[in-house]
Design a protein around this motif. Structure first.
Motif, PDB file in Angstrom:
ATOM      1  N   ALA A   1      23.049  26.400  47.878  1.00 44.45           N
ATOM      2  CA  ALA A   1      23.510  25.937  46.622  1.00 44.45           C
ATOM      3  C   ALA A   1      23.949  24.317  46.902  1.00 44.45           C
ATOM      4  O   ALA A   1      24.076  23.712  47.997  1.00 44.45           O
ATOM      5  N   ASN A   2      24.368  23.943  45.548  1.00 45.32           N
ATOM      6  CA  ASN A   2      24.744  22.311  45.738  1.00 45.32           C
ATOM      7  C   ASN A   2      25.851  22.171  46.591  1.00 45.32           C
ATOM      8  O   ASN A   2      26.767  22.829  46.692  1.00 45.32           O
ATOM      9  N   PRO A   3      25.988  21.234  47.443  1.00 51.26           N
ATOM     10  CA  PRO A   3      26.833  21.126  48.582  1.00 51.26           C
ATOM     11  C   PRO A   3      28.583  20.822  47.791  1.00 51.26           C
ATOM     12  O   PRO A   3      29.266  21.238  48.361  1.00 51.26           O
ATOM     13  N   TYR A   4      28.235  19.919  46.751  1.00 50.47           N
ATOM     14  CA  TYR A   4      29.308  19.784  46.201  1.00 50.47           C
ATOM     15  C   TYR A   4      29.924  20.962  45.508  1.00 50.47           C
ATOM     16  O   TYR A   4      31.413  21.004  45.471  1.00 50.47           O
ATOM     17  N   THR A   5      29.345  21.630  44.859  1.00 44.83           N
ATOM     18  CA  THR A   5      29.706  23.154  44.210  1.00 44.83           C
ATOM     19  C   THR A   5      30.608  23.879  45.439  1.00 44.83           C
ATOM     20  O   THR A   5      31.384  24.262  45.303  1.00 44.83           O
ATOM     21  N   ILE A   6      29.662  23.995  46.512  1.00 49.43           N
ATOM     22  CA  ILE A   6      30.365  24.738  47.835  1.00 49.43           C
ATOM     23  C   ILE A   6      31.928  24.025  48.180  1.00 49.43           C
ATOM     24  O   ILE A   6      32.769  24.870  48.414  1.00 49.43           O
ATOM     25  N   ARG A   7      31.866  22.809  48.331  1.00 47.97           N
ATOM     26  CA  ARG A   7      33.158  22.230  48.577  1.00 47.97           C
ATOM     27  C   ARG A   7      34.272  22.273  47.662  1.00 47.97           C
ATOM     28  O   ARG A   7      35.378  22.522  47.884  1.00 47.97           O
TER      29      ARG A   7
ATOM     30  N   GLU B   1      47.168  34.431  39.279  1.00 49.63           N
ATOM     31  CA  GLU B   1      46.678  35.502  38.272  1.00 49.63           C
ATOM     32  C   GLU B   1      47.482  35.231  36.957  1.00 49.63           C
ATOM     33  O   GLU B   1      46.908  35.141  35.919  1.00 49.63           O
ATOM     34  N   ASP B   2      48.940  34.711  37.037  1.00 48.00           N
ATOM     35  CA  ASP B   2      49.631  34.565  35.906  1.00 48.00           C
ATOM     36  C   ASP B   2      48.894  33.306  35.145  1.00 48.00           C
ATOM     37  O   ASP B   2      48.977  33.308  33.747  1.00 48.00           O
ATOM     38  N   LEU B   3      48.845  32.250  35.933  1.00 49.49           N
ATOM     39  CA  LEU B   3      48.344  30.883  35.226  1.00 49.49           C
ATOM     40  C   LEU B   3      46.939  31.405  34.307  1.00 49.49           C
ATOM     41  O   LEU B   3      46.543  30.551  33.497  1.00 49.49           O
ATOM     42  N   VAL B   4      45.952  32.151  35.063  1.00 51.77           N
ATOM     43  CA  VAL B   4      44.747  32.460  34.442  1.00 51.77           C
ATOM     44  C   VAL B   4      44.821  33.071  33.119  1.00 51.77           C
ATOM     45  O   VAL B   4      44.501  32.863  32.274  1.00 51.77           O
ATOM     46  N   ARG B   5      45.840  34.154  33.052  1.00 54.83           N
ATOM     47  CA  ARG B   5      46.241  34.673  32.048  1.00 54.83           C
ATOM     48  C   ARG B   5      46.666  33.945  30.668  1.00 54.83           C
ATOM     49  O   ARG B   5      46.585  34.267  29.561  1.00 54.83           O
ATOM     50  N   ARG B   6      47.376  33.023  31.221  1.00 55.00           N
ATOM     51  CA  ARG B   6      48.035  32.117  30.176  1.00 55.00           C
ATOM     52  C   ARG B   6      47.314  30.698  29.859  1.00 55.00           C
ATOM     53  O   ARG B   6      47.870  29.712  29.285  1.00 55.00           O
ATOM     54  N   ASN B   7      45.983  30.597  30.553  1.00 61.42           N
ATOM     55  CA  ASN B   7      45.018  29.625  30.199  1.00 61.42           C
ATOM     56  C   ASN B   7      45.671  28.262  30.708  1.00 61.42           C
ATOM     57  O   ASN B   7      45.707  27.294  30.060  1.00 61.42           O
ATOM     58  N   ARG B   8      46.276  28.660  31.892  1.00 59.46           N
ATOM     59  CA  ARG B   8      46.817  27.159  32.517  1.00 59.46           C
ATOM     60  C   ARG B   8      46.644  27.072  33.877  1.00 59.46           C
ATOM     61  O   ARG B   8      47.038  25.974  34.705  1.00 59.46           O
ATOM     62  N   VAL B   9      45.593  27.578  34.388  1.00 59.13           N
ATOM     63  CA  VAL B   9      45.062  27.280  35.805  1.00 59.13           C
ATOM     64  C   VAL B   9      44.522  26.080  35.963  1.00 59.13           C
ATOM     65  O   VAL B   9      44.521  25.545  37.192  1.00 59.13           O
TER      66      VAL B   9
ATOM     67  N   ILE C   1      40.643  22.439  39.877  1.00 59.53           N
ATOM     68  CA  ILE C   1      40.016  23.609  39.275  1.00 59.53           C
ATOM     69  C   ILE C   1      39.690  22.898  37.863  1.00 59.53           C
ATOM     70  O   ILE C   1      40.314  22.669  37.012  1.00 59.53           O
ATOM     71  N   GLY C   2      38.189  23.019  37.820  1.00 54.59           N
ATOM     72  CA  GLY C   2      37.494  22.646  36.638  1.00 54.59           C
ATOM     73  C   GLY C   2      37.201  23.858  35.883  1.00 54.59           C
ATOM     74  O   GLY C   2      37.546  24.887  36.011  1.00 54.59           O
ATOM     75  N   GLN C   3      36.241  23.500  34.676  1.00 51.20           N
ATOM     76  CA  GLN C   3      35.821  24.462  33.926  1.00 51.20           C
ATOM     77  C   GLN C   3      35.115  25.696  34.593  1.00 51.20           C
ATOM     78  O   GLN C   3      35.241  26.772  34.097  1.00 51.20           O
ATOM     79  N   GLY C   4      34.060  25.374  35.519  1.00 51.49           N
ATOM     80  CA  GLY C   4      33.337  26.572  35.878  1.00 51.49           C
ATOM     81  C   GLY C   4      34.087  27.432  36.756  1.00 51.49           C
ATOM     82  O   GLY C   4      34.005  28.451  36.792  1.00 51.49           O
ATOM     83  N   ILE C   5      35.055  26.751  37.749  1.00 47.16           N
ATOM     84  CA  ILE C   5      35.790  27.601  38.327  1.00 47.16           C
ATOM     85  C   ILE C   5      36.808  28.512  37.710  1.00 47.16           C
ATOM     86  O   ILE C   5      37.215  29.621  38.071  1.00 47.16           O
ATOM     87  N   GLU C   6      37.226  27.726  36.673  1.00 45.84           N
ATOM     88  CA  GLU C   6      38.262  28.541  35.766  1.00 45.84           C
ATOM     89  C   GLU C   6      37.491  29.741  35.401  1.00 45.84           C
ATOM     90  O   GLU C   6      38.099  30.837  35.075  1.00 45.84           O
ATOM     91  N   ALA C   7      36.366  30.006  34.857  1.00 46.98           N
ATOM     92  CA  ALA C   7      35.455  30.887  34.400  1.00 46.98           C
ATOM     93  C   ALA C   7      35.429  31.933  35.422  1.00 46.98           C
ATOM     94  O   ALA C   7      35.544  33.054  35.172  1.00 46.98           O
ATOM     95  N   ARG C   8      35.189  31.636  36.775  1.00 41.94           N
ATOM     96  CA  ARG C   8      34.893  32.571  37.538  1.00 41.94           C
ATOM     97  C   ARG C   8      36.271  33.074  37.773  1.00 41.94           C
ATOM     98  O   ARG C   8      36.377  34.548  38.181  1.00 41.94           O
ATOM     99  N   LEU C   9      37.367  32.640  37.838  1.00 44.52           N
ATOM    100  CA  LEU C   9      38.647  33.096  38.232  1.00 44.52           C
ATOM    101  C   LEU C   9      39.137  34.037  36.946  1.00 44.52           C
ATOM    102  O   LEU C   9      39.546  35.029  37.251  1.00 44.52           O
ATOM    103  N   ARG C  10      38.519  33.611  35.497  1.00 44.48           N
ATOM    104  CA  ARG C  10      39.092  34.354  34.668  1.00 44.48           C
ATOM    105  C   ARG C  10      38.184  35.872  34.582  1.00 44.48           C
ATOM    106  O   ARG C  10      38.762  37.014  34.622  1.00 44.48           O
ATOM    107  N   GLU C  11      36.980  35.756  35.220  1.00 42.78           N
ATOM    108  CA  GLU C  11      36.180  37.029  35.612  1.00 42.78           C
ATOM    109  C   GLU C  11      36.915  37.709  36.713  1.00 42.78           C
ATOM    110  O   GLU C  11      36.534  39.066  36.341  1.00 42.78           O
ATOM    111  N   LEU C  12      37.179  37.089  37.626  1.00 44.38           N
ATOM    112  CA  LEU C  12      37.782  37.786  38.920  1.00 44.38           C
ATOM    113  C   LEU C  12      39.085  38.728  38.183  1.00 44.38           C
ATOM    114  O   LEU C  12      39.247  39.680  38.689  1.00 44.38           O
TER     115      LEU C  12
END
Length: 540
Positions: free
Chosen positions: A22-28, A45-53, A59-70
């Motif tokens: 995958a893209n090296p920048y994404t991996i890093r 986990e609390d930050l994710v549930r309160r939309n503050r992560v 932590i950008g938009q893409g990683i936030e989405a993964r964290l919410r899924e997790l």
């Protein structure tokens, strides 16, 4: 979910993304996010549930989405699919045998196998020779390696902090205690071991084999097993009889040379009983490298540290402000902290000019008003230029409470030039400490070609201390070099080189490394009260 669990999943995701190129920048980005989350002072986990992560750095938009899924589902769907496709046990076994992850995957796809056991079967049936690029010689080497898996070792050890996380998680899961290189606090750990007291070993061995960290089982006996992680790192489990737990712990902790010198070991339920039966004092694990049966010194303890003398802030490449770093240091029970940001010659990050140093001094003064009697020392990590001059003029250095000198650039200098360069810097009347004296990055960059014996002579003459840098990638000076410094009469400083509030926790690693060098509290500058630090400064 605990922060460590979330970080583990992101690190695994980064590894799997690496395997599929995958893209090296994404991996890093995922690896940096895992590091941030592991050190976060609040439940992520609390930050994710309160939309503050996304308030966390990196932590950008893409990683936030993964964290919410997790957090919401307990898994990352793409990671689960990658793990099914790439078979971590096969990748782990391949790495253990010396194959790259990519080569392991190519091998598996060509052979049509998905697991480590299927790879073993394919090799035993002679199918390896059908794989393009594997000739008779390579096949013979792989078959030989498979035949002696228990003797294989990773090409390089894990950094101490990563090894501690891995061994600590395994030990907690099976109700055991860390042993091996981790318990001796080696800077690069190859032997990872856990020892349990187990009247019935079967259930303990079963739990070990089922752990998510263990992707393949290399060996299993009545009271012993060796598993491998997806990175190809072997982890050993000893399920000892309760009345032999101490014996097993000593054997699994000490180096071979140390243990061999004590043999034959008596059966003992704990280490204290074993040493008593041998008629010798108990030996701290950090000193169990070479044969030793005498009375160990009263080694430095973490509680002896009165302050941290090497921290960075947002003025250079740190993640926290002066006040945030100071409050965090005070909360650790320290009396003082030195803010030592970089100077311009470091190049890769922002460095402080003379004007910056003076403006930062105003911020430090304001923090001292807020936090008194805690003291924030005005300091600098000043680059040593190629000719030995320092990167800031003496009139600026004279205004500071604490000056550290460091080599960052030109690290391939031949030994005479490098030694002369550092020696010249140590003769500057304002330098109090030499930072990370060898410049090494463990497993990445060797030590600079510097004559430490000569540097220690000059440091002693000039009353300059040398640093034990607690960054896991540095641990510089090493334990061996600490012992050399102390024999030469040079004092040391245990520092964290913290670039964040969480980084202050690296003091544990600095202290352990100093202990490996037989350091006592009397050998360490920052075990002393604030007045002692400032009085030494006024002597100039």
């Amino acid at each position: 979910m605990e922060n460590s669990e979330i970080a583990d999943r992101l690190e695994t995701f980064a590894l799997m993304l690496e395997l599929v190129e995958a893209n090296p920048y994404t991996i890093r980005a995922y690896r940096r996010a895992a590091e941030t989350i592991r050190g976060a002072p609040v439940p992520v986990e609390d930050l994710v549930r309160r939309n503050r992560v996304r308030e966390l750095r990196g932590i950008g938009q893409g990683i936030e989405a993964r964290l919410r899924e997790l957090v919401q589902t307990g898994q990352i769907a793409e990671l689960a699919e990658l793990e099914r496709e790439l078979s971590p046990d096969l990748v782990g076994l391949g790495r253990y045998l010396g194959l790259s992850a990519r080569r392991s995957v190519e091998l598996a796809r060509t052979l049509g196998v998905r697991t480590a056991d299927e790879l073993r079967e394919a090799a035993a049936s002679g199918r390896l020779r059908d794989v393009p690029g594997i000739g008779a010689k390579t096949e013979a080497l792989l078959l030989e390696a498979l035949a002696r898996e228990e003797q294989s070792r990773p090409r390089q050890g894990l950094l101490l902090n990563r090894a501690q996380e891995l061994v600590g998680a395994v030990a907690a899961a099976v109700g055991g205690e860390p042993a091996g290189d981790v318990r001796r606090w080696r800077d690069s750990c190859e032997r990872l071991a856990v020892v349990c007291a187990a009247p019935e070993p079967g259930p303990v061995l079963d739990r070990f084999a089922a752990l998510p960290q263990i992707v393949a089982l290399l060996e299993r006996g009545d009271r012993h097993a060796v598993g491998v992680t997806v990175e190809g790192v072997p982890v050993e489990l000893v399920a000892a009889e309760p009345d032999r737990f101490g014996t097993a712990q000593v054997r699994a902790t000490g180096s071979r040379a140390y243990v061999d010198a004590l043999e034959p070991l008596p059966d003992a339920p704990d280490e204290e009983s074993l040493y008593a039966a041998l008629g010798i004092p108990w030996c701290p694990p950090e000193l169990r490298e070479q044969p030793f049966a005498g009375q160990p010194p009263a080694l430095l303890e973490l509680a002896d540290i009165r302050g941290d003398l090497h921290c960075h802030t947002t003025w250079s490449d740190g993640r926290a402000t002066v006040e945030e770093m100071a409050r965090a240091a005070r909360d650790r029970g320290y009396d003082y902290v030195a803010i030592c940001d970089h100077t311009p010659a470091v190049g890769a990050v922002r460095g402080l000019t003379p004007d910056d140093v003076r403006r930062q001094g105003e911020e430090i003064a304001a923090a001292n008003e807020l936090l008194a009697p805690f003291r924030v020392l005005s300091g600098i990590e000043c680059d040593i230029l190629g000719d030995g001059r320092l990167d800031l003029p003496d009139d600026v250095l004279a205004e500071l409470d604490w000056v550290q000198a460091s080599v960052h650039g030109g690290q391939r200098m031949p030994a005479p030039e490098m030694t002369g360069r550092v020696e010249e810097a140590l003769r500057n009347p304002y330098v109090r400490c030499l930072s990370h004296p060898t410049g090494r990055y463990i497993n990445r960059r060797p030590e600079n070609a510097v004559d430490l014996e000569r540097i220690f002579e000059v440091a002693l003459e000039q009353r300059v201390a040398v640093e034990v840098n607690g960054l896991p990638l540095r641990l510089d000076l090493s334990g061996e070099h600490v012992r050399d410094a102390l024999r030469a009469g040079v004092e040391i400083v245990c520092s964290t080189d913290a670039h964040s509030v969480a980084g202050l926790g690296n003091m544990t690693l600095a202290v352990a490394t100093a202990r490996r060098g037989w350091a006592t509290a009397a050998n360490v500058v920052n075990t002393r009260p604030l007045d002692s630090i400032l009085d030494a400064r006024r002597a100039y």
